[in-house]
Design an enzyme around this catalytic site. Structure first.
Site, PDB file in Angstrom:
ATOM      1  CD  GLU A  38     -52.145   7.747  54.731  1.00 11.85           C
ATOM      2  OE1 GLU A  38     -51.305   8.090  54.101  1.00 11.85           O
ATOM      3  OE2 GLU A  38     -52.258   8.098  55.836  1.00 11.85           O
ATOM      4  CD  GLU A  74     -47.894   6.391  57.081  1.00 11.46           C
ATOM      5  OE1 GLU A  74     -46.938   7.236  57.042  1.00 11.46           O
ATOM      6  OE2 GLU A  74     -48.222   5.837  56.032  1.00 11.46           O
TER       7      GLU A  74
HETATM    8  C1  GAL Z   1     -48.276   9.159  54.634  1.00 13.11           C
HETATM    9  C2  GAL Z   1     -48.943   9.788  55.498  1.00 13.11           C
HETATM   10  C3  GAL Z   1     -49.893  11.010  55.141  1.00 13.11           C
HETATM   11  C4  GAL Z   1     -49.138  11.704  54.082  1.00 13.11           C
HETATM   12  C5  GAL Z   1     -48.893  10.721  53.075  1.00 13.11           C
HETATM   13  C6  GAL Z   1     -48.029  11.381  51.819  1.00 13.11           C
HETATM   14  O1  GAL Z   1     -47.144   8.205  54.940  1.00 13.11           O
HETATM   15  O2  GAL Z   1     -49.643   8.961  56.584  1.00 13.11           O
HETATM   16  O3  GAL Z   1     -50.158  11.871  56.113  1.00 13.11           O
HETATM   17  O4  GAL Z   1     -48.349  12.177  54.252  1.00 13.11           O
HETATM   18  O5  GAL Z   1     -47.821   9.714  53.374  1.00 13.11           O
HETATM   19  O6  GAL Z   1     -49.064  12.003  51.148  1.00 13.11           O
END
Ligand code: GAL
Length: 851
Positions: free
Chosen positions: A273, A206
């Protein structure tokens, strides 16, 4: 407002939804198809070619619809991994995703640690053995609610370093680290090209979110791409949330929804994600994202062309030791996801998503056989994505309205589409799955005491007996008498280091401990009281004057009248971190400890001369380790309700089921707890969750983490996972470091058992899944049918009651199908129960208890 419980589908209006073969039948087909498809990717040790086109990831030239889930190796034990992977595989996952955690794998510049929970090679090999592929996210930055976003604190000592910038000192340390990591993968034949399971590698994480803050940001992104290319890794590189991702990496999306993500030209649509829940911080209630909404987001993504989606997290696990990020991430990283913190299916999420995965895999050969079809409008906020090819036909019907249910006509049939839902149509004709229709079990858990204070044994045994309704399980053990040891306040003469003014904490401790003492002295002409003010100190701070505790603060500053005696007064400030910041820009500049001015009345003490003492004496002596536990003079009976006090006791493990174990830390303030030398993490049960932050939960409409929170006005974390493999049958050592003050007599070791399982499905279901699914814990069985009614029952789980229509044989039929089993399916059908009220839409509600 709709509830998110499975009984929300209990409306009695009759429906005209199209009927087809039951999901149970199709699930059998789905499993068959899923497994033949997976055979392509099964853990053969022959090389696999990973490529892509604009539609999909290609494994050995074949377009794939891949479902992944994130499990972080240090957040569970190696003993848990096989079961986690088996559950993931059984739930229809193809790929396990993990970050690489730099701080634990390279804790000092010359030291590479690959043992126990940090052994990612073993983790990847076990995933492969379970028939799963792997997406390995190297970072170097991970975020992940992990201490300092995964950065080892020693990076701060590199002169002139700017993390994550096109900065020579940074590139000089990251380049070799990533190169070495890929070499480890190669040496262990873990990459797809070498017959290993790793098909995807991620560099950075990110970075696009913060890139604008860095002058060298775009150049750094290109450097990442060049480094990746130079490594000839034999797997596909990706970068998430990265608009300017180099051409040799696939740019991917992260978020609660990614169905509107526009892939880069020539690249497929990938979602690294999908957040099926969220993390928790101290003082906040636990987040909850309804299963219906997670399924909706996932179904929309594949309907609109997705080839790869990963649940972040699939098993969240535990922030053992000092690994929780900050500020203030709880020790539990349960995340409200498919497998709970203990590795058990979290229902109904696990099964509801599992059904979706089965349907997707059963239709993978159709969905991936063609380009993404243009949506067909079926009305306002209603659309169909129809995959119709020589391989077959499957349709996704979506209602993206957040409140209005709809009835749509499609292919000459009528379908009910609840608001904010997707139906998947087998043969483009029969609704076999609807994201809002949850037929998965709704389970409740209980924590049963197993080891308690000696005075509480007989009450706890009675309690266990009453829960098991006299059927044994009454064995309860006792902690040996607790002993206490008062930690030394302030500096320990020969070890402390002196500076004129207070030094930054992370650089002083190198983040080897949460604790740093700052000590100074002040001469007072008379016995008096003065206001001590510290303008900037983090995270939690305890102030002592003349070795007596005067105040604590977690607000970032101190302002408190303190008593002084005539002559020399000693002022000790214990500054404690509780998880270093894991998100944001310029993390190398993060500071902790005393950073502002210190004043006593009008006297500025900032340049007064300060001793710095790193860590506590008990830490230095390692008194939480069995071999060192006798190194200090423990006192019995233990002194309670005193700050900075260590406690120890031992216990035998009573015979019990194999249910997961936790410590109920009720009675304690804040600190750390170790069992047999294993640091279970920070505890803080006295931190109560914001009483206003919970609301009724409606799964409809775009989710964000402020919605559907649960557990207001109770401790944000009361239970702390104790992996069974860290215990032995007898003589287990428990040690606690209490900062604020607590009473160890009130803690207990508890077993986490399934209590009851409920299911509720109506004939008017918007999908043709007409069975109620019930299930107990892995080592449990269904003991009693507490409620069963096929007819017109009403209510929600734990409060079901009969309606005017009820098949008299309901209980007997459910008993015959379920008693003594770990799980069961009960068809919702008149050929099973007979028809107690013709012309009425019937439903089946069941509640069973688990043994
Ligand atoms: C994303 C990040 C993850 C985790 C998630 C929230 O932005 O890439 O590592 O932090 O947010 O749980």
């Amino acid at each position: 407002m709709r509830s998110s419980s499975s009984s929300s589908s209990s409306s009695s209006s009759s429906s005209s939804s199209a009927r087809g073969p039951s999901l149970a039948v199709l699930m059998v087909a789905a499993v068959a198809m899923c497994c033949s498809a997976i055979l392509v990717a099964l853990p053969s040790t022959s090389a696999m070619n990973v490529t892509y086109d604009s539609r999909a990831l290609l494994l050995d030239g074949q377009r794939r619809l891949l479902i992944a889930g994130c499990i972080h190796y240090p957040r569970s034990t190696p003993e848990m991994w096989p079961e986690l992977f088996a559950r993931a595989k059984a739930n229809g996952l193809d790929v396990i995703q993990t970050y690489l955690f730099w701080d634990v794998n390279q804790p000092t510049p010359g030291e590479f640690v690959m043992t126990d929970r940090f052994d990612y090679v073993r983790f990847i090999k076990l995933a492969q053995q379970a028939g799963l592929m792997v997406n390995f996210r190297i970072g170097p930055y991970v975020c992940a609610e992990w201490n300092y976003g995964g950065f080892p604190a020693w990076l701060r000592q590199i002169s002139g370093i700017v993390f994550r910038d096109n900065d020579k000192p940074w590139l000089d340390v990251v380049g070799p680290y990533i190169t070495k990591t890929v070499q480890v993968l190669k040496d262990n034949k873990l990459l797809a090209a070498d017959g290993g399971p790793v098909i995807l590698l991620q560099i950075e994480n990110e970075y696009g979110n913060i890139e604008d803050s860095y002058a060298g940001g775009p150049a750094y992104v290109q450097w990442c791409g060049q480094l990746a290319a130079s490594l000839n890794a034999g797997a596909q590189w990706i970068m998430c949330q990265q608009d300017d991702a180099p051409a040799n990496t696939i740019a991917t999306c992260n978020g609660f929804y990614c169905d509107n993500y526009v892939p880069h030209k020539g690249q497929p649509m990938m979602w690294t994600e999908n957040w099926p829940g969220w993390f928790q911080t101290w003082g906040q209630p636990s987040p909850h994202r309804p299963a219906q909404d997670v399924a909706f987001a996932a179904a929309r993504f594949y309907a609109k062309g997705g080839t790869y989606m990963s649940y972040y997290m699939y098993h969240g696990g535990t922030n053992f030791g000092r690994t929780a990020g900050g500020p203030g991430i709880t020790t539990s990283y349960d995340y409200d996801v498919a497998l709970d913190e203990y590795g058990m299916p979290s229902e109904p999420k696990y099964s509801h998503l599992g059904s979706l995965h089965a349907v997707l895999h059963a239709n993978e050969h159709i969905i991936m056989s063609m380009n993404v079809p243009a949506p067909i409008s079926l009305g306002k906020n209603l659309e169909a994505h129809v995959f119709n090819s020589s391989s077959g036909c499957v349709a996704f019907l979506s209602n993206i309205d957040s409140s209005v249910d709809a009835e749509v006509q499609f292919n000459g049939r009528t379908f009910e589409l609840p608001a904010w839902s997707v139906s998947i149509l087998h043969n483009c004709a029969f609704a076999i799955y609807n994201t809002a229709a949850v037929s998965a079990p709704l389970n409740a858990r209980r924590m049963t005491p197993l080891v308690v204070h000696e005075d509480a044994v007989s009450d706890a045994a009675d309690h266990r007996r009453s829960l098991s309704k006299g059927e044994g399980q009454e064995r309860v053990g006792a902690f040996s008498t607790f002993a206490s040891y008062a930690e030394t306040i302030g500096r320990r003469a020969e070890e402390a280091v002196y500076f004129t003014s207070p030094q930054e904490q992370i650089n002083t401790t190198n983040d080897t401990t949460d604790y740093l003492w700052y000590t100074t002295t002040y001469n007072s002409a008379s016995a008096t009281s003065q206001v001590l003010s510290i303008s900037n100190v983090n995270d939690v701070v305890y102030v002592y004057v003349n070795r007596q505790f005067v105040t604590m603060s977690w607000s970032g500053s101190v302002n408190k009248a303190v008593p002084l005696m005539a002559g020399t007064n000693v002022i000790d400030v214990l500054s404690t971190t509780f998880g270093l910041q894991n998100y944001g820009t310029f993390l190398e500049q993060v500071t902790r400890g005393i950073q502002g001015t210190v004043k006593l009345g009008s006297t500025d003490l900032t340049q007064n001369g300060w001793w710095h003492q790193v860590g506590l004496l008990g830490e230095e002596l390692g008194i939480f380790l069995p071999q060192n536990a006798s190194n200090v003079p423990w006192a019995t009976p233990a002194t309670t309700n005193r700050g900075l006090t260590w406690y120890r006791s031992s216990f035998d493990l009573p015979q019990s089921s194999q249910a997961p174990l936790a410590l109920d830390m009720t009675g304690m303030g804040k600190g750390f707890v170790w069992v047999n030398g294993h640091n279970l993490g920070r505890y803080w049960p006295s931190r109560i969750a914001d009483s206003m932050a919970c609301d009724d939960c409606d799964y409809r409409g775009a989710y964000d983490d402020s919605r559907c929170r649960q557990g207001c006005n109770i401790p944000s974390q009361r239970y702390y996972h104790v992996p069974r493999e860290w215990l032995q049958p007898t003589n287990n050592l428990i040690v606690m470091l209490e900062e604020i003050g607590g009473n160890p007599a009130l803690i207990s070791l508890v077993e986490r058992e399934e209590d009851i399982s409920c299911g509720a499905v109506g004939e008017d279901y918007p999908a043709d899944d007409l069975s109620v699914v019930l299930g107990c814990g892995l080592h449990q069985t269904i003991r009693r049918v507490e409620f069963a009614s096929f007819g017109t029952p009403v209510g929600t789980c734990r409060q079901f009651s009969l309606g005017s229509c009820n098949a008299a044989n309901s209980t007997a039929i459910v008993e015959s199908l379920c008693l003594g089993r770990q799980a069961c399916h009960v068809p919702v059908a008149i050929n099973h129960f007979g028809d107690p009220c013709p012309d009425t839409t019937k439903r089946l509600f069941v509640q069973v208890s688990c043994a």
